[in-house]
Design a protein around this motif. Sequence first.
Motif, PDB file in Angstrom:
ATOM      1  N   THR A   1       0.864  -1.181   0.000  1.00 52.57           N
ATOM      2  CA  THR A   1       0.000   0.000   0.000  1.00 52.57           C
ATOM      3  C   THR A   1       0.899   1.229   0.000  1.00 52.57           C
TER       4      THR A   1
ATOM      5  N   ARG B   1       0.323  -7.343  -4.416  1.00 46.47           N
ATOM      6  CA  ARG B   1      -1.057  -7.389  -3.912  1.00 46.47           C
ATOM      7  C   ARG B   1      -1.373  -6.006  -3.342  1.00 46.47           C
TER       8      ARG B   1
ATOM      9  N   VAL C   1      -3.329  -2.394  -2.629  1.00 52.72           N
ATOM     10  CA  VAL C   1      -4.528  -1.583  -2.379  1.00 52.72           C
ATOM     11  C   VAL C   1      -4.015  -0.254  -1.842  1.00 52.72           C
TER      12      VAL C   1
ATOM     13  N   LEU D   1     -10.124   0.793  -4.172  1.00 52.82           N
ATOM     14  CA  LEU D   1     -10.523  -0.478  -4.775  1.00 52.82           C
ATOM     15  C   LEU D   1     -10.934  -0.240  -6.215  1.00 52.82           C
ATOM     16  N   GLU D   2     -10.625  -1.209  -7.050  1.00 53.61           N
ATOM     17  CA  GLU D   2     -11.109  -1.181  -8.428  1.00 53.61           C
ATOM     18  C   GLU D   2     -11.825  -2.494  -8.691  1.00 53.61           C
TER      19      GLU D   2
ATOM     20  N   SER E   1      -9.879  -5.510  -8.011  1.00 49.91           N
ATOM     21  CA  SER E   1      -9.225  -5.674  -6.706  1.00 49.91           C
ATOM     22  C   SER E   1      -9.723  -6.933  -6.003  1.00 49.91           C
TER      23      SER E   1
ATOM     24  N   ASP F   1      -6.774  -8.964  -0.539  1.00 44.09           N
ATOM     25  CA  ASP F   1      -5.686  -7.989  -0.444  1.00 44.09           C
ATOM     26  C   ASP F   1      -6.111  -6.784   0.404  1.00 44.09           C
ATOM     27  N   TRP F   2      -7.397  -6.423   0.263  1.00 47.33           N
ATOM     28  CA  TRP F   2      -7.916  -5.240   0.968  1.00 47.33           C
ATOM     29  C   TRP F   2      -7.993  -5.449   2.474  1.00 47.33           C
TER      30      TRP F   2
ATOM     31  N   VAL G   1     -16.363  -6.233  -3.257  1.00 42.93           N
ATOM     32  CA  VAL G   1     -15.734  -4.991  -3.724  1.00 42.93           C
ATOM     33  C   VAL G   1     -16.802  -3.972  -4.111  1.00 42.93           C
TER      34      VAL G   1
END
Lengths: 338, 338
Positions: free
Chosen positions: A103, A124, A126, A156-157, A160, A164-165, A305
Amino acid sequence: MSPPGQDAAAPPLPAALCVLGAGLIGGSLMRAAAGHLPVFGWSPADATRDAARADGFDVLDTLESALDRAGRADALVVLAAPVTAFRDLLRAIGKATPEVRLTDVAGVKAPVAEDVAELAPHARYVGSHPMTGTARSGWGAGSADLFVDHAWVTTLEETSSVDDWAPIAGLALTVGSRVVPAEPEAHDAAAARISHLPHLLALALAQVGQDGGALALSLAAGSFADATRVAGTRPELIRAMCEGNRKPLVVALDDALGLLGVARGSLASSGSLGRIASAGHEARTAFEGRLAGLEPITLRGDEMVEQLLALGSGGGYVTAIGAGADGLTVSGMYPTGD
Amino acid sequence: MSPPGQDAAAPPLPAALCVLGAGLIGGSLMRAAAGHLPVFGWSPADATRDAARADGFDVLDTLESALDRAGRADALVVLAAPVTAFRDLLRAIGKATPEVRLTDVAGVKAPVAEDVAELAPHARYVGSHPMTGTARSGWGAGSADLFVDHAWVTTLEETSSVDDWAPIAGLALTVGSRVVPAEPEAHDAAAARISHLPHLLALALAQVGQDGGALALSLAAGSFADATRVAGTRPELIRAMCEGNRKPLVVALDDALGLLGVARGSLASSGSLGRIASAGHEARTAFEGRLAGLEPITLRGDEMVEQLLALGSGGGYVTAIGAGADGLTVSGMYPTGD
């Protein structure tokens, strides 16, 4: 369900934390995360490493050794250096630890996401933007409570992964933030309106005041002092922030110029400011009430997501994350329909 | 000389104080002046009179009785009602007590001076603008320390008498203010830049933020909160203040639009905000340092009105007034040449 913020289960966390850059944000994050998970970091500056070590923190001498350890520990790597250093850091990450958890804490998100996709495409990743700060900078300015009760944007997309988030959002919750999920472009458009445009207006207002001479500055107080406060930020920091979000800022600035132009015309012709006064007052009232009237909400199941992005774009935020056999359960607060 | 603010002699005061209107400013002035000279007042509102009387203040039922007593006591009459009521009050004063000592506390000064010249031309008038306030209004919002350490503008013109000025400036000193002498038009031009323009910018910014939707308001914090604070003021008060100073405000707004337009062009073309960032930062720094580096100064002798106006327009202020056999001696603080 438990009241928000009092969920019994601790949020998911990465196995360890590797912070690259130990300035205000990076240094505060190291302090805030310590005790919750293993924390180490790196700084290119001797003085910063010495200061952090004197406070008991594990700060490595070289980027290579930090990334090597991050790979072995499955650590979350946090880019907490100036944005101008990101591309070099990402190149190193892409080579040394291509699939690392990653990140960053930059104030613009779409350009960073593009750089990550180019230079460390398997990370990975975010993105993060902890919306906090102080007028001071550097390791010495940091504190463990810098993030408490502030918004922490997680980007987030569509592509994503919530896996990972979750540990990144969990870290933000652990240090006391409200987690706001948002698409990178939506974050940048919002930041232009509520952070970068205020800086531009403050700079212009400060100058208009000074152009009024010694009497004007002598009389300036309350409204002028508040409205120009951020013009006291170092000019190079304001430039980096605003110039780095140029396109959304032009849109926001044009909106402001449009409203002020209409008000100018009305003031000069009819003498009335009725329209801008009522609309602006109503907007400020909406801002003051933005966190009132939220109610608990629980997200679970498929398309997490999309659910998270809907939560954030609707003015809500995440308060807790639970990981069960059937996937994530996310608790949040969301505006009621009232 | 004595250090500023510690002069042994008390400043000159009027024989008594008659405050017309007992809202935030009028009510605070009554509280602050009580104990220093006889104080009485008038309010057209039953509830206000009752509240002020419950706090031990002498508030008369009718304007006529208040002016009658002011005439007999040689009181300083203070117009502390809304500006919209001034012309009616001045007509009554012009008939009942045409040569009374008179000031007002309105936020614009040139239009009031014109009204006084038309409707009460023999009054011993010097305008006031105590540059203080709170978000609340009414008798209950007032306090004796509202004026402490705030600028209090006293307006002077070439034809003004320092003998009319001294007791009004003395009252301002007595309640704890820095007294800043200024011509009415110079005050209005300065107020447009440092008070009315900040309100307009706050209103526009609040709206641009709200137009960013729920996400933008959710992320808004520090810079947005400070820069839009005064948009929370009641719209009718903002309108009265800004619309009442229309011409100087158009000038200040055009200056701001000019600076922002140049910045917009530069941001959209070269991407640089270097010019506005450095000039705006320097202006904010000048504002922050405006009261540092002042040194004591003493004014005495002829052309005192000109000396006082030069003090104020240069960024200085009055700290003490002594009345001797050879006229006034005024102590002040004034910027050094550094």
